[in-house]
Design an enzyme around this catalytic site. Structure first.
Site, PDB file in Angstrom:
ATOM      1  NE  ARG A 257      -3.927  -2.513   2.257  1.00  0.00           N
ATOM      2  CZ  ARG A 257      -4.558  -2.828   3.153  1.00  0.00           C
ATOM      3  NH1 ARG A 257      -5.049  -1.878   4.332  1.00  0.00           N
ATOM      4  NH2 ARG A 257      -5.426  -3.916   3.734  1.00  0.00           N
ATOM      5  NE  ARG A 272      -0.928   5.436   8.966  1.00  0.00           N
ATOM      6  CZ  ARG A 272      -2.337   5.419   8.309  1.00  0.00           C
ATOM      7  NH1 ARG A 272      -3.031   4.867   7.368  1.00  0.00           N
ATOM      8  NH2 ARG A 272      -3.482   4.912   9.686  1.00  0.00           N
ATOM      9  CD  GLU A 344      -8.796  -1.583   9.797  1.00  0.00           C
ATOM     10  OE1 GLU A 344      -8.756  -1.870   9.117  1.00  0.00           O
ATOM     11  OE2 GLU A 344      -9.285   0.168   9.635  1.00  0.00           O
ATOM     12  CB  SER A 347     -11.834  -4.536   8.641  1.00  0.00           C
ATOM     13  OG  SER A 347     -11.397  -4.867   7.537  1.00  0.00           O
ATOM     14  NE  ARG A 385      -2.382  -1.205  11.864  1.00  0.00           N
ATOM     15  CZ  ARG A 385      -2.976   0.090  10.978  1.00  0.00           C
ATOM     16  NH1 ARG A 385      -3.788  -0.224  11.577  1.00  0.00           N
ATOM     17  NH2 ARG A 385      -2.505   0.876  10.076  1.00  0.00           N
TER      18      ARG A 385
END
Length: 432
Positions: A257, A272, A344, A347, A385
């Site tokens: 990403r 991140r 987060e 999800s 993460r």
């Protein structure tokens, strides 16, 4: 893409969805006009082809005197048909362009608003307290010899890293635990490609509004995936599936990403980053089964975090913060002591028939007629993460990190990670 029948029969539902997302309502009217124009173009072309067929038959029946005029009429009609077919192709392209710009229609009950308007559904586990100064995951990881950001940046640039020693073993342990739990729940394990064609990326809704987040290999016209959801969805493009029950996959892949627009956010550590590995759940099912399947994916995610002994909360994401393909999304946010907040970690999204319609993935109903399938996805473990969260939540005053019982079989049975520890080869868990 959304169902055009819904658009034609209930355009106000689509407009309301656009409003809830904070998106442009006028796109609905543009799509309605494009749909009407395309149907008119198809009808006109069909009528002309019918006339052309009749004219061709008339040529064979015409007398010698009539034949020149009939031939001229047939020739003129052939030219008109060619023009009409070209107009139809243009109308098809205009319709697809307008269709792709409309996000999925949000479910009833999705909270209104944006990023700050998610609704907490439940909180699980007690937030830990510490009788020593709390360190963040990078400080802990560096002391353990588990994370090396400096050399990651030297080799690849900002937001890249090395996992070394216990950090690398922790990654493998998390992947093994996640895959083993998914297989036990009936998922088929898949090692998915991290490079995909544009059709797969567009079909899953990751181009367009999300295009800035994606890495593209221009020379080969391929994209690096941000989640194995893309490859898993594309795996069954243009197929008719047997869906007597949900078809479930647990995909492992590296994910990439660009994190465009996130300048200054979480620049420290591995929360991140531009590259990480992930185990992703993906389901194909009948549309009427999707809501129940969504709850099941969420339950599996919760069970996994409970095995890791991490406190978390489940939130219902607001409409304005949903991705293009999602009609509803639940996030699980785990506690990060160094930030004194929930962040987060996983999800799960119900994409209804939106992705499958783009990718032409169908099943046969009770009458044997092809129908569009539904797709759902859920992150079981975003590994980098999760490592960050584990190191922070389970830190101890002496600098060691407690290892949750569920992970120990994959880490050679060790109960804690310590600086300078002797690395023990992980062994499979004992048979049940």
């Amino acid at each position: 893409m959304i169902d055009l029948r819904l658009l034609r029969e209930n355009p106000d539902v689509v407009r309301a969805s656009q409003r809830a997302r904070g998106a442009d309502e006028s796109l609905v009217d543009t799509l309605l006009a494009a749909d009407e124009a395309r149907r008119a173009a198809v009808g006109h072309a069909d009528d002309l082809r019918g006339e052309q067929k009749s004219a061709s038959q008339a040529v064979a029946k015409a007398s010698k005197e009539e034949r020149p005029a009939v031939l001229e009429r047939a020739k003129a009609l052939a030219a008109q048909v060619k023009e009409a077919e070209e107009a139809q192709r243009a109308a098809d392209a205009a319709l697809r362009d307008a269709h792709l710009k409309i996000a999925n229609v949000v479910h009833d009950g999705v909270p209104p608003g944006g990023e700050d308007d998610a609704v907490t559904l439940r909180t699980v586990g007690e937030v830990p307290t510490y009788d020593f100064p709390v360190r963040d995951h990078l400080e802990i990881g560096e002391a353990l010899g588990a994370i090396d950001m400096e050399r990651g940046a030297k080799v690849s640039g900002a937001r890249f890293y090395f996992l070394t020693g216990p950090g690398a073993l922790l990654e493998f342990a998390l992947a093994q635990l996640a895959i083993s739990r998914a297989v036990a729940a009936g998922f088929t394990p898949v090692v998915a490609p991290a490079l995909v064609k544009p059709e797969a990326m567009e079909g899953t809704g990751f181009l367009g509004a999300h295009g800035e987040e994606v890495y593209r290999v221009e020379r080969d016209d391929l994209y690096l995936v941000g989640t194995s959801e893309v490859a898993l969805a594309g795996m069954h493009a243009n197929e008719v599936l047997d869906l007597d029950g949900p078809r479930r996959y647990a995909g492992w892949s590296s994910c990439f990403r660009r994190e465009a627009g996130s300048y200054g956010k979480d620049t420290r550590g591995i929360i991140r980053v531009h590259w990480f590995d992930k185990v992703e759940m993906f389901s194909f099912c009948r549309p009427e089964e999707a809501a129940d399947e969504h709850r099941r994916l969420l339950a599996w995610e919760e069970e996994f975090l409970q095995q890791l002994e991490l406190p978390y909360r489940v939130v219902d994401i607001a409409a304005g913060d949903l991705g293009t393909s999602a009609a509803r999304k639940f996030d699980i946010e785990a506690w990060f002591p160094s930030q004194d907040t929930y962040r987060e970690l996983t999800s799960t999204s119900d994409c209804t028939t939106f992705q499958a319609r783009r990718l032409n993935i169908r099943y046969r109903d009770a009458d044997g007629k092809p129908q569009t399938a539904a797709t759902l996805n859920g992150t079981l473990c975003a590994i980098a993460r999760t490592i960050a969260c584990l190191l922070e939540v389970h830190q101890r005053a002496d600098g060691s990190v407690y290892v949750p019982k569920a992970l120990r079989p994959w880490l050679g049975g060790v109960e804690a990670l310590t600086a300078g520890m002797t690395l023990t080869a992980a062994v499979p868990p004992p048979a049940a």
